[in-house]
Design a protein around this motif. Structure first.
Motif, PDB file in Angstrom:
ATOM      1  N   TYR A 632       0.841  -1.202   0.000  1.00 32.89           N
ATOM      2  CA  TYR A 632       0.000   0.000   0.000  1.00 32.89           C
ATOM      3  C   TYR A 632       0.878   1.253   0.000  1.00 32.89           C
ATOM      4  O   TYR A 632       0.646   2.213  -0.734  1.00 32.89           O
ATOM      5  CB  TYR A 632      -0.886  -0.040   1.244  1.00 32.89           C
ATOM      6  CG  TYR A 632      -2.040   0.927   1.257  1.00 32.89           C
ATOM      7  CD1 TYR A 632      -2.732   1.242   0.103  1.00 32.89           C
ATOM      8  CD2 TYR A 632      -2.453   1.507   2.457  1.00 32.89           C
ATOM      9  CE1 TYR A 632      -3.805   2.118   0.129  1.00 32.89           C
ATOM     10  CE2 TYR A 632      -3.524   2.384   2.491  1.00 32.89           C
ATOM     11  CZ  TYR A 632      -4.200   2.701   1.322  1.00 32.89           C
ATOM     12  OH  TYR A 632      -5.259   3.553   1.361  1.00 32.89           O
ATOM     13  N   ARG A 633       1.894   1.223   0.843  1.00 31.15           N
ATOM     14  CA  ARG A 633       2.837   2.329   0.944  1.00 31.15           C
ATOM     15  C   ARG A 633       3.521   2.570  -0.407  1.00 31.15           C
ATOM     16  O   ARG A 633       3.699   3.705  -0.826  1.00 31.15           O
ATOM     17  CB  ARG A 633       3.894   1.974   1.998  1.00 31.15           C
ATOM     18  CG  ARG A 633       4.425   3.136   2.788  1.00 31.15           C
ATOM     19  CD  ARG A 633       5.125   2.638   4.049  1.00 31.15           C
ATOM     20  NE  ARG A 633       4.186   2.280   5.100  1.00 31.15           N
ATOM     21  CZ  ARG A 633       4.431   1.392   6.069  1.00 31.15           C
ATOM     22  NH1 ARG A 633       5.587   0.742   6.117  1.00 31.15           N
ATOM     23  NH2 ARG A 633       3.529   1.153   6.993  1.00 31.15           N
ATOM     24  N   TRP A 634       3.885   1.469  -1.079  1.00 33.21           N
ATOM     25  CA  TRP A 634       4.537   1.599  -2.387  1.00 33.21           C
ATOM     26  C   TRP A 634       3.625   2.322  -3.380  1.00 33.21           C
ATOM     27  O   TRP A 634       4.033   3.285  -4.024  1.00 33.21           O
ATOM     28  CB  TRP A 634       4.926   0.216  -2.924  1.00 33.21           C
ATOM     29  CG  TRP A 634       5.365   0.242  -4.359  1.00 33.21           C
ATOM     30  CD1 TRP A 634       6.417   0.947  -4.874  1.00 33.21           C
ATOM     31  CD2 TRP A 634       4.746  -0.416  -5.467  1.00 33.21           C
ATOM     32  NE1 TRP A 634       6.497   0.760  -6.235  1.00 33.21           N
ATOM     33  CE2 TRP A 634       5.489  -0.082  -6.625  1.00 33.21           C
ATOM     34  CE3 TRP A 634       3.658  -1.286  -5.600  1.00 33.21           C
ATOM     35  CZ2 TRP A 634       5.162  -0.567  -7.884  1.00 33.21           C
ATOM     36  CZ3 TRP A 634       3.335  -1.778  -6.855  1.00 33.21           C
ATOM     37  CH2 TRP A 634       4.079  -1.413  -7.980  1.00 33.21           C
ATOM     38  N   VAL A 635       2.368   1.871  -3.458  1.00 36.42           N
ATOM     39  CA  VAL A 635       1.442   2.486  -4.408  1.00 36.42           C
ATOM     40  C   VAL A 635       1.271   3.970  -4.079  1.00 36.42           C
ATOM     41  O   VAL A 635       1.286   4.835  -4.957  1.00 36.42           O
ATOM     42  CB  VAL A 635       0.075   1.754  -4.392  1.00 36.42           C
ATOM     43  CG1 VAL A 635      -0.934   2.484  -5.274  1.00 36.42           C
ATOM     44  CG2 VAL A 635       0.235   0.313  -4.843  1.00 36.42           C
ATOM     45  N   ARG A 636       1.155   4.277  -2.795  1.00 31.61           N
ATOM     46  CA  ARG A 636       0.969   5.676  -2.411  1.00 31.61           C
ATOM     47  C   ARG A 636       2.207   6.514  -2.674  1.00 31.61           C
ATOM     48  O   ARG A 636       2.114   7.695  -3.028  1.00 31.61           O
ATOM     49  CB  ARG A 636       0.563   5.765  -0.940  1.00 31.61           C
ATOM     50  CG  ARG A 636      -0.911   5.398  -0.736  1.00 31.61           C
ATOM     51  CD  ARG A 636      -1.351   5.717   0.673  1.00 31.61           C
ATOM     52  NE  ARG A 636      -0.275   5.419   1.605  1.00 31.61           N
ATOM     53  CZ  ARG A 636      -0.431   4.774   2.761  1.00 31.61           C
ATOM     54  NH1 ARG A 636      -1.618   4.355   3.124  1.00 31.61           N
ATOM     55  NH2 ARG A 636       0.600   4.544   3.537  1.00 31.61           N
ATOM     56  N   ARG A 637       3.370   5.928  -2.488  1.00 33.74           N
ATOM     57  CA  ARG A 637       4.621   6.649  -2.775  1.00 33.74           C
ATOM     58  C   ARG A 637       4.759   6.947  -4.264  1.00 33.74           C
ATOM     59  O   ARG A 637       5.260   8.000  -4.654  1.00 33.74           O
ATOM     60  CB  ARG A 637       5.826   5.847  -2.289  1.00 33.74           C
ATOM     61  CG  ARG A 637       6.255   6.195  -0.858  1.00 33.74           C
ATOM     62  CD  ARG A 637       7.177   5.144  -0.257  1.00 33.74           C
ATOM     63  NE  ARG A 637       8.434   4.953  -1.012  1.00 33.74           N
ATOM     64  CZ  ARG A 637       9.508   5.717  -0.874  1.00 33.74           C
ATOM     65  NH1 ARG A 637       9.500   6.709  -0.035  1.00 33.74           N
ATOM     66  NH2 ARG A 637      10.593   5.470  -1.576  1.00 33.74           N
ATOM     67  N   VAL A 638       4.303   5.988  -5.098  1.00 32.97           N
ATOM     68  CA  VAL A 638       4.296   6.252  -6.542  1.00 32.97           C
ATOM     69  C   VAL A 638       3.356   7.421  -6.824  1.00 32.97           C
ATOM     70  O   VAL A 638       3.705   8.373  -7.531  1.00 32.97           O
ATOM     71  CB  VAL A 638       3.831   5.001  -7.327  1.00 32.97           C
ATOM     72  CG1 VAL A 638       3.661   5.341  -8.807  1.00 32.97           C
ATOM     73  CG2 VAL A 638       4.815   3.847  -7.158  1.00 32.97           C
ATOM     74  N   TRP A 639       2.181   7.325  -6.239  1.00 30.58           N
ATOM     75  CA  TRP A 639       1.170   8.372  -6.440  1.00 30.58           C
ATOM     76  C   TRP A 639       1.722   9.742  -6.047  1.00 30.58           C
ATOM     77  O   TRP A 639       1.626  10.706  -6.804  1.00 30.58           O
ATOM     78  CB  TRP A 639      -0.061   8.017  -5.610  1.00 30.58           C
ATOM     79  CG  TRP A 639      -1.168   9.021  -5.715  1.00 30.58           C
ATOM     80  CD1 TRP A 639      -1.313  10.163  -4.981  1.00 30.58           C
ATOM     81  CD2 TRP A 639      -2.264   8.999  -6.629  1.00 30.58           C
ATOM     82  NE1 TRP A 639      -2.427  10.845  -5.367  1.00 30.58           N
ATOM     83  CE2 TRP A 639      -3.041  10.144  -6.388  1.00 30.58           C
ATOM     84  CE3 TRP A 639      -2.666   8.107  -7.631  1.00 30.58           C
ATOM     85  CZ2 TRP A 639      -4.202  10.431  -7.097  1.00 30.58           C
ATOM     86  CZ3 TRP A 639      -3.820   8.380  -8.342  1.00 30.58           C
ATOM     87  CH2 TRP A 639      -4.573   9.531  -8.071  1.00 30.58           C
ATOM     88  N   THR A 640       2.309   9.803  -4.873  1.00 29.69           N
ATOM     89  CA  THR A 640       2.835  11.062  -4.352  1.00 29.69           C
ATOM     90  C   THR A 640       3.905  11.634  -5.274  1.00 29.69           C
ATOM     91  O   THR A 640       3.879  12.812  -5.619  1.00 29.69           O
ATOM     92  CB  THR A 640       3.445  10.831  -2.957  1.00 29.69           C
ATOM     93  OG1 THR A 640       2.451  10.225  -2.130  1.00 29.69           O
ATOM     94  CG2 THR A 640       3.907  12.139  -2.330  1.00 29.69           C
TER      95      THR A 640
END
Length: 816
Positions: A632-640
């Motif tokens: 989840y953190r990975w996907v959000r870091r990509v998003w950010t």
RNA sequence: GCCGAAGUGGCGGAAUAGGCAGACGCGCACGACUCAAAAUCGUGUUCCGCAAGGAAUGAGGGUUCGAUUCCCUCCUUCGGCACCA
């Protein structure tokens, strides 16, 4: 300052799913200008719960199918449902819901759940095995097999599950206690007349895997199950002159035969038993019949048997040998009779010792003292030179088998022979919720098939469930009564239905044209799409579905219906997602992970990414509720990172060079890993690249051509894994819809190449120093650099090295 | 008993034409931000040792300059078959 968009999967996922659907983005149509790729995932069974295991089985293969599509293949990735079978009937019985209603309600729920995955299934190609439109052709296939003599009826002792009240195929009986694969109840033997498919005709061909890329594990399981053994068939005769054929893998021990043993059920038993022994023999037969298979086949059981009073003649030496019956000889393997060689077979040895029968050594291991049969404490399993064997005495070990076979063939009382453990596939089930067997029995004309223009033989809906568990078809007031297709007189239908493995043996063909009504499939579609390029699913079907479907294909091929040696070229098996307690997930343990809750909380993309990342896909592992946070953190870091407003910085050229290097190294690795099903390193590779991109941003890389290239390739790489967020970010960056119609990026090998490397310097194989050097450093320079290192000098203490090994571009090892 | 697969940190795992063991992630610790928490960011994290250094990929042996990787013998776990003549 404008607010940055917030990552909200519950909003973007349904949005893109609806759009993809509306645009028909994933429809697979014949296109002769594009190479096809048929990716198949095992169809789910429609019992109650949709499981995280379904996600594990479907979403990584979906990612790979998407990857193949981006590589330029015309990919078909279909889905359907295995919908007949006992669970539906059991639910009907306990809840009072009709199996049809129960099944279609489950399918409705499955539809919703599967759609939430965001997979590229082409729903136009959906098949459901309990639709009359489908089982019409299941019945048609039965008739084709029947017409070829590959479906036949036989009266035989068969496995019967007392709980499910139906017969089972041998493959569906499992474990030490011989239990039913569905419900776990130990099976019993019943003598019944049933329909069988002649899978044994294809035993040898099923052992040939030369045209398919299937895992060794599956091939080994099938090979062991088929159980081919080579040896000889030898005919003995009773004193009355009746032939008794035996199968042996050791014809070289024929001179060591000191008695014969028949299975208690052997047809000759009554005839050879002499008056004196009649009562003992009959008592033994009755006792053996009463025993369950479990007792009877327990290997640690002491062997029992009785003498029949009859004798046979050993054809090699004319000796008269006693004939016994014993339950360690099985009627279901070989001929139900064996020649006993106690000196060289442990089972025969134990039996001989118990009943005082002669033990005669005829094979002498080369390193052994002469052996006396009377004094042996165990049989001699090793091969060796033949002794006490008439004209073949003295034949050396390596020639013994062939010499013995040639001898018996020449003399005319035997020949080389092959035996298999594989039995024909019993397909009759005494249950309602299945495809009716399209056969009619007439007192005058016997069994005949339902004329093909009368298919399907429809299951009646108005059936009664009795507490006895009897098959409702047998007590339906009218259903089974019909007329004979030959003489038109009153006749009855077979009230049995087909094993559901029959339905799943050909579903991959129905996907080709699920509504075609001129045949089971449209040959035009077959010629384009078949064979299946990649088949994925659980290994638990190794000796069930995966063997049946190969047989089915080969049988159809011989009728000219299908083509080629095999239906599925490449097979890959996923492992199992266990509960957090490391146990198999089950309702009773309370360790089930419901995928719907995860999707609601994290979104499908995160669930997909985590399932690909958290374990080796072919192994599986226990679920970890903490671990998914990482994905989840990975996907959000990509998003950010990707939604961050871009400001052009002023990076050093080396920083950009490094960014491109990492980008293309990752692309190279990810491309490879998709190809070989190593999904976990696809995600970890993307994570590493992301970390590198964050560093590059620190150094002002954003807004440069290199940065833009990295963003573009990054999204393409993650599109198969996390299709929704990739599409959303792609659109956010103003790139043309759809990312899933973009091509897979090409690796720039030059950019991926390192120009500096870390030279490893070892002393006696142990790491002592690391030196950064140009990648193309010469052997001599590497050697000089290594020996010049202060750390190395310290270890050498002034002494000259004995030897220096230089591995170009890698390391230098100095041997003291 | 036979056949097969697998044993690497606290956990999931990474690295094998033999060449930096522990990538990536979880967890944990410390720090930054915050009134505080969450989220986020940073640093560290195989073990022993203050350090220099040493040990370590189930155990033991072998081949090799060098072994998680190849060979042999075991042990453990999981899966399959099991009186198959």
């Amino acid at each position: 300052m404008p607010e940055l968009p917030v990552y909200n999967p519950t909003e973007i996922e349904p949005k893109w799913q609806a759009k993809w659907d509306k645009d028909g983005l994933y429809q697979a149509n014949i296109d002769y200008n594009t190479p096809k790729f048929y990716a198949l995932t095992m169809l789910p069974y429609t019992s109650g719960d949709f499981h995280i295991g379904h996600w594990y089985a479907m979403t990584p293969p979906d990612a790979r199918a998407r990857f193949k599509r981006m590589q330029g293949y015309n990919v078909m990735f279909p889905i359907g449902f295995d919908a007949f079978g006992l669970p539906a009937e059991n639910a009907a019985f306990s809840n009072g819901i009709h199996p049809k209603i129960w099944t279609y309600a489950n399918i409705d729920r499955f539809h919703r759940q599967i759609r939430s995955m965001g997979a590229m299934f082409d729903w136009r190609r959906e098949m459901i095995s309990c639709d009359p439109e489908y089982y019409r052709w299941t019945q048609w296939f039965f008739i084709q097999l029947y017409k070829q003599g590959l479906a036949y009826r036989k009266f035989a002792p068969v496995d019967w599950c007392p709980k499910d009240q139906t017969t089972l195929a041998r493959e569906q009986v499992e474990g030490d206690d011989r239990h039913c694969y569905r419900c776990g109840t130990p099976v019993i033997k019943k003598d019944l007349e049933q329909w069988f498919f002649k899978i044994t005709k294809y035993a040898d061909e099923l052992l040939d895997y030369s045209t398919i890329d299937w895992p060794d594990r599956v091939r080994t399981l099938q090979t062991n199950w088929i159980g081919r053994s080579e040896g000889a068939a030898v005919v003995f005769h009773t004193e009355q002159g009746d032939p008794i054929e035996v199968f042996t893998t050791r014809p070289d021990t024929l001179w060591g035969v000191t008695f014969m043993v028949l299975a208690p059920e052997h047809p000759l038993v009554q005839k050879i038993t002499t008056a004196d022994f009649k009562s003992a023999v009959n008592a033994y037969i009755q006792q053996a019949a009463r025993q369950s298979d479990i007792d009877r086949e327990a290997t640690d059981k002491e062997k029992t048997g009785v003498f029949t009073g009859g004798h046979a003649v050993n054809p090699v030496n004319g000796e008269k040998i006693p004939i016994w019956i014993a339950d360690y000889v099985l009627m279901t393997y070989g001929t139900g009779a064996i020649m006993a060689v106690p000196a060289h077979d442990q089972r025969d040895f134990e039996f001989a010792r118990k009943y005082g029968l002669e033990v005669r050594v005829v094979i002498m291991p080369s390193d052994s003292e002469p052996l006396d049969g009377a004094k042996l404490i165990a049989s001699i399993p090793a091969s060796g030179d033949m002794v006490n064997s008439g004209p073949l005495t003295g034949t050396p070990a390596d020639l013994a088998l062939n010499a013995a076979i040639n001898y018996i063939a020449e003399k005319g009382f035997g020949k080389a022979a092959v035996n298999y453990k594989l039995r024909d596939w019993l397909i009759s089930r005494q249950r309602y919720w299945g495809a009716p067997i399209p056969m009619i029995y007439c007192d005058d004309c016997g069994w005949n098939q339902v004329p093909e223009d009368q298919l399907p033989v429809l299951l009646p809906d108005d059936v009664e469930w009795r507490s006895s568990g009897v098959n409702p078809l047998t007590i339906h007031p009218t259903w089974k009564y019909t007329t004979c297709p030959v003489c038109d007189k009153p006749a009855t239908r077979d009230t049995d239905t087909m094993d559901t493995f029959m339905c799943s043996s050909w579903y991959h063909l129905r996907y080709l044209s699920p509504h075609f009504d001129q045949g089971p499939f449209d040959p035009k579609e077959y010629d384009y799409w078949m064979p299946v390029n990649t088949y994925t699913g659980g290994i638990e079907h190794a000796t069930l579905h995966l063997m049946y479907t190969r047989f089915f294909h080969k049988a159809l091929r011989d009728m000219g219906i299908t083509k080629g040696p095999e239906p599925m070229i490449q097979l890959r098996n996923q492992g199992m997602v266990l509960g957090e307690d490391h146990e198999k997930m089950s309702k009773s343990r309370g360790n089930v992970i419901p995928p719907d809750d995860l999707v609601a909380h994290y979104g499908a993309d995160t669930v997909r990414a985590y399932l690909m990342f958290y374990a080796r896909w072919d192994m599986g592992a226990p679920w970890s509720s903490g671990g998914i946070e990482g994905a989840y953190r990975w996907v959000r870091r990509v998003w950010t990172l990707f939604t961050d407003p871009v400001e052009k910085g002023n990076p050093r050229p080396e920083a950009l060079r490094q960014l491109r290097r990492k980008l293309h190294q990752t692309l190279k690795q990810v491309t490879h890993d998709f190809e070989v099903f190593e999904f976990n390193t696809i995600v970890s590779g993307c994570m590493e690249l992301l970390n590198e991109m964050y560093k590059a941003r620190e150094q002002g890389a954003t807004g440069t051509a290199e940065w833009n290239e990295a963003v573009d390739i990054y999204l393409r790489m993650m599109a198969p894994v996390t299709p929704h967020v990739a599409e959303e970010l792609w659109a956010f960056l103003g790139k043309p819809y759809s990312i899933h119609q973009q091509s897979w990026p090409i690796t720039d090998l030059e950019a991926a190449a390192e120009d500096l490397i870390t030279l490893i310097v070892q002393v006696d194989g142990k790491l002592r120093d690391r030196i950064t050097v140009p990648v193309d450093i010469s052997e001599e320079d590497a050697r000089r650099a290594a020996l010049g290192s202060e750390a190395i000098k310290k270890f050498l203490e002034g002494a000259a090295p004995k030897k220096v090994i230089v591995v170009p571009g890698r390391l230098v090892n100095i041997v003291r």
